[in-house]
Scaffold this motif. Sequence first.
Motif, PDB file in Angstrom:
ATOM      1  N   LEU A 105       0.511  -1.259   0.253  1.00  0.00           N
ATOM      2  CA  LEU A 105       0.062   0.353   0.150  1.00  0.00           C
ATOM      3  C   LEU A 105       0.812   1.018  -0.385  1.00  0.00           C
ATOM      4  CD1 LEU A 105      -2.801  -0.719   2.410  1.00  0.00           C
ATOM      5  CD2 LEU A 105      -2.598  -0.816   0.330  1.00  0.00           C
ATOM      6  N   LEU A 106       0.745   2.288  -0.705  1.00  0.00           N
ATOM      7  CA  LEU A 106       1.738   4.113  -0.686  1.00  0.00           C
ATOM      8  C   LEU A 106       0.365   4.824  -0.255  1.00  0.00           C
ATOM      9  CD1 LEU A 106       3.141   1.989  -4.132  1.00  0.00           C
ATOM     10  CD2 LEU A 106       3.947   2.709  -2.161  1.00  0.00           C
ATOM     11  N   HIS A 107       0.747   4.967   0.638  1.00  0.00           N
ATOM     12  CA  HIS A 107      -0.279   6.183   1.002  1.00  0.00           C
ATOM     13  C   HIS A 107      -0.008   7.831   0.398  1.00  0.00           C
ATOM     14  CE1 HIS A 107       2.625   8.328   3.502  1.00  0.00           C
ATOM     15  NE2 HIS A 107       2.942   7.228   3.653  1.00  0.00           N
ATOM     16  N   GLY A 108      -1.226   7.772   1.051  1.00  0.00           N
ATOM     17  CA  GLY A 108      -0.975   9.642  -0.189  1.00  0.00           C
ATOM     18  C   GLY A 108      -0.138  10.477   0.960  1.00  0.00           C
ATOM     19  N   LEU A 202       1.055  -3.480  -6.113  1.00  0.00           N
ATOM     20  CA  LEU A 202       1.035  -2.431  -5.745  1.00  0.00           C
ATOM     21  C   LEU A 202      -1.040  -1.890  -5.685  1.00  0.00           C
ATOM     22  CD1 LEU A 202       3.770  -0.189  -7.747  1.00  0.00           C
ATOM     23  CD2 LEU A 202       4.067  -1.380  -4.699  1.00  0.00           C
ATOM     24  N   PHE A 203      -0.837  -0.817  -4.232  1.00  0.00           N
ATOM     25  CA  PHE A 203      -2.022  -0.209  -4.585  1.00  0.00           C
ATOM     26  C   PHE A 203      -1.535   1.776  -3.893  1.00  0.00           C
ATOM     27  CE2 PHE A 203      -6.954  -1.391  -2.796  1.00  0.00           C
ATOM     28  CZ  PHE A 203      -6.826   0.616  -2.736  1.00  0.00           C
ATOM     29  N   GLY A 204      -1.971   2.025  -5.183  1.00  0.00           N
ATOM     30  CA  GLY A 204      -1.956   3.603  -4.425  1.00  0.00           C
ATOM     31  C   GLY A 204      -3.163   4.359  -4.513  1.00  0.00           C
ATOM     32  N   PHE A 205      -2.931   5.472  -3.436  1.00  0.00           N
ATOM     33  CA  PHE A 205      -3.852   6.256  -3.380  1.00  0.00           C
ATOM     34  C   PHE A 205      -2.792   7.469  -3.565  1.00  0.00           C
ATOM     35  CE2 PHE A 205      -6.085   9.383  -0.398  1.00  0.00           C
ATOM     36  CZ  PHE A 205      -6.731   9.851  -0.931  1.00  0.00           C
ATOM     37  N   SER A 206      -3.884   8.888  -3.738  1.00  0.00           N
ATOM     38  CA  SER A 206      -3.710  10.163  -4.674  1.00  0.00           C
ATOM     39  C   SER A 206      -2.257   9.979  -4.848  1.00  0.00           C
ATOM     40  CB  SER A 206      -3.740  10.774  -3.220  1.00  0.00           C
ATOM     41  OG  SER A 206      -3.573  12.699  -3.316  1.00  0.00           O
ATOM     42  N   LEU A 211       2.907   7.767  -7.616  1.00  0.00           N
ATOM     43  CA  LEU A 211       4.441   6.932  -7.305  1.00  0.00           C
ATOM     44  C   LEU A 211       3.943   5.015  -7.356  1.00  0.00           C
ATOM     45  CD1 LEU A 211       6.807   6.368  -6.286  1.00  0.00           C
ATOM     46  CD2 LEU A 211       5.830   5.526  -3.946  1.00  0.00           C
ATOM     47  N   ALA A 212       2.734   4.648  -7.671  1.00  0.00           N
ATOM     48  CA  ALA A 212       2.509   3.249  -7.796  1.00  0.00           C
ATOM     49  C   ALA A 212       2.783   2.747  -9.638  1.00  0.00           C
ATOM     50  CB  ALA A 212       1.205   2.582  -7.841  1.00  0.00           C
ATOM     51  N   VAL A 213       2.341   4.033 -10.914  1.00  0.00           N
ATOM     52  CA  VAL A 213       2.588   3.835 -11.855  1.00  0.00           C
ATOM     53  C   VAL A 213       3.668   3.940 -11.821  1.00  0.00           C
ATOM     54  CG1 VAL A 213       2.191   5.073 -14.261  1.00  0.00           C
ATOM     55  CG2 VAL A 213       0.243   4.472 -12.077  1.00  0.00           C
ATOM     56  N   GLU A 214       4.517   4.992 -11.199  1.00  0.00           N
ATOM     57  CA  GLU A 214       5.714   5.281 -11.800  1.00  0.00           C
ATOM     58  C   GLU A 214       7.081   3.951 -11.164  1.00  0.00           C
ATOM     59  OE1 GLU A 214       9.225   7.814 -10.513  1.00  0.00           O
ATOM     60  OE2 GLU A 214       7.664   8.623 -10.413  1.00  0.00           O
ATOM     61  N   LEU A 215       6.587   3.039 -10.264  1.00  0.00           N
ATOM     62  CA  LEU A 215       6.784   2.092  -9.492  1.00  0.00           C
ATOM     63  C   LEU A 215       6.884   0.304 -10.539  1.00  0.00           C
ATOM     64  CD1 LEU A 215       6.782   2.257  -5.811  1.00  0.00           C
ATOM     65  CD2 LEU A 215       9.227   2.489  -7.550  1.00  0.00           C
ATOM     66  N   ALA A 216       5.940   0.809 -11.042  1.00  0.00           N
ATOM     67  CA  ALA A 216       5.022  -0.259 -12.254  1.00  0.00           C
ATOM     68  C   ALA A 216       5.483   0.159 -13.056  1.00  0.00           C
ATOM     69  CB  ALA A 216       3.637  -0.344 -12.370  1.00  0.00           C
ATOM     70  N   THR A 217       6.992   0.772 -13.737  1.00  0.00           N
ATOM     71  CA  THR A 217       7.639   0.473 -14.935  1.00  0.00           C
ATOM     72  C   THR A 217       8.542  -0.289 -14.987  1.00  0.00           C
ATOM     73  OG1 THR A 217       8.877   2.601 -14.633  1.00  0.00           O
ATOM     74  CG2 THR A 217       6.746   3.153 -15.684  1.00  0.00           C
ATOM     75  N   THR A 218       8.951  -0.531 -13.443  1.00  0.00           N
ATOM     76  CA  THR A 218      10.762  -1.499 -13.293  1.00  0.00           C
ATOM     77  C   THR A 218       9.807  -2.365 -13.921  1.00  0.00           C
ATOM     78  OG1 THR A 218       9.447  -1.871 -11.136  1.00  0.00           O
ATOM     79  CG2 THR A 218      11.264   0.224 -11.094  1.00  0.00           C
ATOM     80  N   ARG A 219       8.606  -3.257 -13.434  1.00  0.00           N
ATOM     81  CA  ARG A 219       7.855  -4.387 -14.085  1.00  0.00           C
ATOM     82  C   ARG A 219       8.489  -4.955 -13.273  1.00  0.00           C
ATOM     83  NH1 ARG A 219       5.274  -4.203 -18.869  1.00  0.00           N
ATOM     84  NH2 ARG A 219       5.154  -6.531 -19.299  1.00  0.00           N
ATOM     85  N   LEU A 220       8.492  -4.887 -11.893  1.00  0.00           N
ATOM     86  CA  LEU A 220       8.852  -5.489 -10.745  1.00  0.00           C
ATOM     87  C   LEU A 220       7.646  -6.133 -10.507  1.00  0.00           C
ATOM     88  CD1 LEU A 220      12.086  -3.994  -9.337  1.00  0.00           C
ATOM     89  CD2 LEU A 220      11.798  -6.492 -10.294  1.00  0.00           C
ATOM     90  N   ALA A 223       0.642  -6.380 -10.704  1.00  0.00           N
ATOM     91  CA  ALA A 223      -0.521  -6.067 -10.641  1.00  0.00           C
ATOM     92  C   ALA A 223      -0.668  -4.511 -10.215  1.00  0.00           C
ATOM     93  CB  ALA A 223      -1.607  -6.183 -10.395  1.00  0.00           C
ATOM     94  N   VAL A 224      -1.384  -3.152 -10.479  1.00  0.00           N
ATOM     95  CA  VAL A 224      -1.664  -2.118  -9.758  1.00  0.00           C
ATOM     96  C   VAL A 224      -2.964  -2.023  -9.702  1.00  0.00           C
ATOM     97  CG1 VAL A 224      -0.655   0.202 -10.051  1.00  0.00           C
ATOM     98  CG2 VAL A 224       0.802  -1.721 -11.014  1.00  0.00           C
ATOM     99  N   VAL A 225      -3.414  -1.543  -8.898  1.00  0.00           N
ATOM    100  CA  VAL A 225      -5.098  -0.939  -8.414  1.00  0.00           C
ATOM    101  C   VAL A 225      -4.018   0.877  -8.019  1.00  0.00           C
ATOM    102  CG1 VAL A 225      -7.160  -0.551  -6.479  1.00  0.00           C
ATOM    103  CG2 VAL A 225      -5.577  -2.880  -7.472  1.00  0.00           C
ATOM    104  N   LEU A 226      -4.996   1.642  -8.409  1.00  0.00           N
ATOM    105  CA  LEU A 226      -5.004   2.773  -8.381  1.00  0.00           C
ATOM    106  C   LEU A 226      -6.609   3.995  -8.212  1.00  0.00           C
ATOM    107  CD1 LEU A 226      -3.128   4.118 -11.534  1.00  0.00           C
ATOM    108  CD2 LEU A 226      -2.065   3.534  -9.632  1.00  0.00           C
ATOM    109  N   ALA A 227      -6.291   4.639  -6.890  1.00  0.00           N
ATOM    110  CA  ALA A 227      -7.237   5.028  -6.556  1.00  0.00           C
ATOM    111  C   ALA A 227      -6.986   7.316  -6.637  1.00  0.00           C
ATOM    112  CB  ALA A 227      -7.656   5.320  -4.881  1.00  0.00           C
ATOM    113  N   SER A 228      -7.593   7.720  -7.144  1.00  0.00           N
ATOM    114  CA  SER A 228      -7.163   9.103  -7.282  1.00  0.00           C
ATOM    115  C   SER A 228      -6.227   9.371  -7.799  1.00  0.00           C
ATOM    116  CB  SER A 228      -7.745   9.737  -5.604  1.00  0.00           C
ATOM    117  OG  SER A 228      -9.136   9.268  -5.469  1.00  0.00           O
ATOM    118  N   TYR A 229      -5.557   8.971  -8.180  1.00  0.00           N
ATOM    119  CA  TYR A 229      -4.577   9.336 -10.002  1.00  0.00           C
ATOM    120  C   TYR A 229      -4.458  10.790  -9.677  1.00  0.00           C
ATOM    121  CZ  TYR A 229      -1.154   9.031 -13.558  1.00  0.00           C
ATOM    122  OH  TYR A 229      -0.312   8.853 -14.078  1.00  0.00           O
ATOM    123  N   GLY A 230      -2.939  11.502  -9.725  1.00  0.00           N
ATOM    124  CA  GLY A 230      -3.170  12.509  -9.543  1.00  0.00           C
ATOM    125  C   GLY A 230      -2.268  13.114 -10.902  1.00  0.00           C
ATOM    126  N   PHE A 231      -0.961  12.356 -11.903  1.00  0.00           N
ATOM    127  CA  PHE A 231      -0.598  12.674 -12.471  1.00  0.00           C
ATOM    128  C   PHE A 231      -1.207  13.520 -14.114  1.00  0.00           C
ATOM    129  CE2 PHE A 231       1.913  11.660 -16.375  1.00  0.00           C
ATOM    130  CZ  PHE A 231       3.018  12.860 -15.983  1.00  0.00           C
TER     131      PHE A 231
END
Length: 330
Positions: A105-108, A202-206, A211-220, A223-231
């Motif tokens: 979990l990646l907090h806001g 990854l489960f990222g909020f705000s 951050l989760a999208v950026e980390l996902a580019t490592t392909r490590l 899957a990724v769950v995003l809530a209130s993505y802000g880029f």
Amino acid sequence: MPHLRSLALWLLSSGCLLCGISRAFHISSSENNGVKQIERRKLLQQSVVFSSMIAPVALPPPCRATEPQIAKSPNIYEIEDTDTYSSVVYVPPNKKIDSLPLIVLLHGAGNNQHSALYEFTNFGSSSPPGDHTQLPLALLSKNQAPSSLADNFVVVAPYVGKGKQGSLYDEPRTKILAFIKWVCRFMEEEYSLSINRQKISLFGFSEGATLAVELATTRLFNAVVLASYGFTGILPKLALERLRGVPMWVFHSTEDDVYSIECSKRLIENLITNYQGDTDVFDVREIVKFTKLKPLERTNDGSSDLGREHIRSALIASRSTEVFEWLLRQ
């Protein structure tokens, strides 16, 4: 005009390229229902207050420790890697398989005035709510999480730190990845619990979603769950190439007054466009999913609605049986 902060491309020691992406911190009067020039931090504080009212339950006083300590739920622990972060971890009571998947979990952003355990699990009590109770750990701590989550996943939430305002977005990416490696080893050494390295999501909020999208580019991550993505921008071509095939489920309210839903719409459009002509992708709808939330009715009791829709996407995703069933299929 939005204020943009850009990150340069940098190379991970593992050889994976992590694409730096810009983000914007702004509140637009045209996009936020007449809310003009409101400080973003104030909106996020309102979000925290609202999240404490969603499920009025009482939790015990917070405890702070550098060694694993049992919270009110016997399956919730506060642990700390002195080289990276303190964190809260959930271990399912009935381990059905030898190697379990892990959700990070990646907090806001938050004020972060208390321990990790407090900030992720304390809500609905007479004391001030934790800043990050929009995330699944709060439900897990009270046995209110869907069984598809509670029975099948180890869940860990690294914490930016007591007294350190903001989120993990400003932290070094190598430090976050080092923490994830550490927690996998820690669970094996201290709890004899094997983590499936091929099933870390990854489960990222705000800010945590960006951050989760950026980390996902490592392909490590699988899957990724995003809530209130802000880029607010368009992802670089290299980032889109590295996100190809990474399952992603996005939640966003149509009346989010912190980050406009246009941020998530643009992300989805970019991802879908990236799949055109790709014969290796059989069902984009299973890989790229988007849940748009209709806003709740306005309150008439004099309380503020500021930030309510921003955090609601994380609450909805956290309570969704389908989300965690989908993660299990990846």
